[in-house]
Scaffold this motif. Structure first.
Motif, short mmCIF file in Angstrom:
data_model
loop_
_atom_site.label_atom_id
_atom_site.label_comp_id
_atom_site.label_asym_id
_atom_site.label_seq_id
_atom_site.Cartn_x
_atom_site.Cartn_y
_atom_site.Cartn_z
N TYR A 17 64.44 49.32 97.05
CA TYR A 17 63.50 49.23 98.15
C TYR A 17 64.10 49.89 99.38
O TYR A 17 65.31 49.84 99.58
CB TYR A 17 63.19 47.78 98.51
CG TYR A 17 62.55 47.00 97.40
CD1 TYR A 17 61.17 46.93 97.28
CD2 TYR A 17 63.32 46.31 96.48
CE1 TYR A 17 60.57 46.21 96.27
CE2 TYR A 17 62.73 45.58 95.46
CZ TYR A 17 61.37 45.53 95.36
OH TYR A 17 60.78 44.82 94.35
N GLU A 18 63.26 50.50 100.19
CA GLU A 18 63.67 51.00 101.50
C GLU A 18 62.76 50.36 102.53
O GLU A 18 61.54 50.51 102.47
CB GLU A 18 63.57 52.52 101.58
CG GLU A 18 64.05 53.05 102.92
CD GLU A 18 63.99 54.56 103.00
OE1 GLU A 18 64.96 55.20 102.59
OE2 GLU A 18 62.94 55.06 103.44
N LYS B 275 57.49 50.01 107.44
CA LYS B 275 57.11 50.44 106.09
C LYS B 275 58.11 49.85 105.09
O LYS B 275 59.29 49.71 105.38
CB LYS B 275 57.15 51.97 106.04
CG LYS B 275 56.80 52.57 104.70
CD LYS B 275 56.66 54.09 104.74
CE LYS B 275 57.86 54.77 105.32
NZ LYS B 275 57.84 56.23 105.18
N THR B 276 57.62 49.52 103.91
CA THR B 276 58.47 49.13 102.80
C THR B 276 58.06 49.96 101.60
O THR B 276 56.89 49.98 101.23
CB THR B 276 58.31 47.63 102.46
OG1 THR B 276 58.63 46.87 103.63
CG2 THR B 276 59.20 47.21 101.32
N GLU B 277 59.02 50.69 101.03
CA GLU B 277 58.76 51.52 99.86
C GLU B 277 59.54 50.98 98.68
O GLU B 277 60.65 50.47 98.83
CB GLU B 277 59.19 52.96 100.13
CG GLU B 277 58.40 53.65 101.20
CD GLU B 277 58.90 55.07 101.44
OE1 GLU B 277 60.08 55.21 101.81
OE2 GLU B 277 58.11 56.00 101.25
N THR B 278 58.98 51.14 97.49
CA THR B 278 59.63 50.70 96.26
C THR B 278 59.86 51.88 95.36
O THR B 278 59.00 52.75 95.20
CB THR B 278 58.72 49.70 95.51
OG1 THR B 278 58.36 48.65 96.41
CG2 THR B 278 59.43 49.11 94.32
N GLU B 279 61.04 51.93 94.73
CA GLU B 279 61.35 52.95 93.73
C GLU B 279 61.88 52.22 92.51
O GLU B 279 62.90 51.55 92.56
CB GLU B 279 62.41 53.91 94.27
CG GLU B 279 62.80 54.99 93.29
CD GLU B 279 63.92 55.85 93.83
OE1 GLU B 279 64.90 56.01 93.13
OE2 GLU B 279 63.79 56.34 94.96
#
Length: 83
Positions: free
Chosen positions: A63-64, A76-80
């Protein structure tokens, strides 16, 4: 919410805020994604200074979390997902 600074050298209509610390950013990110912080950095995005906190979950997801350095707000929260 952070309080505006008493004395500023801003242009009229512009407000300065106390910046959150790196530890504040880590705590905010862990509140959003309660796993391991693997990396943190500060950069400018769209003329806003932000902390980018990378978290690694026990489930294998990365996660970022992007946090405004002035307000402490999560932008923002991004998932990889790992394969």
């Amino acid at each position: 919410m952070l309080q505006p600074l008493e004395e500023t050298n801003n242009k009229p209509g512009q407000t300065s805020y106390r910046r959150i610390t790196i530890q504040d950013a880590i705590n905010t990110a862990l509140g959003e994604i309660p796993d391991e912080v693997t990396k943190i950095g500060r950069e400018s995005k769209n003329d806003i200074l932000v902390y980018e906190v990378d978290n690694l979950s026990t489930h294998g997801s990365k996660y970022e979390v992007t946090i405004d350095t002035n307000t402490g707000e999560i932008l923002k929260t991004e998932t990889e997902k790992n394969n």
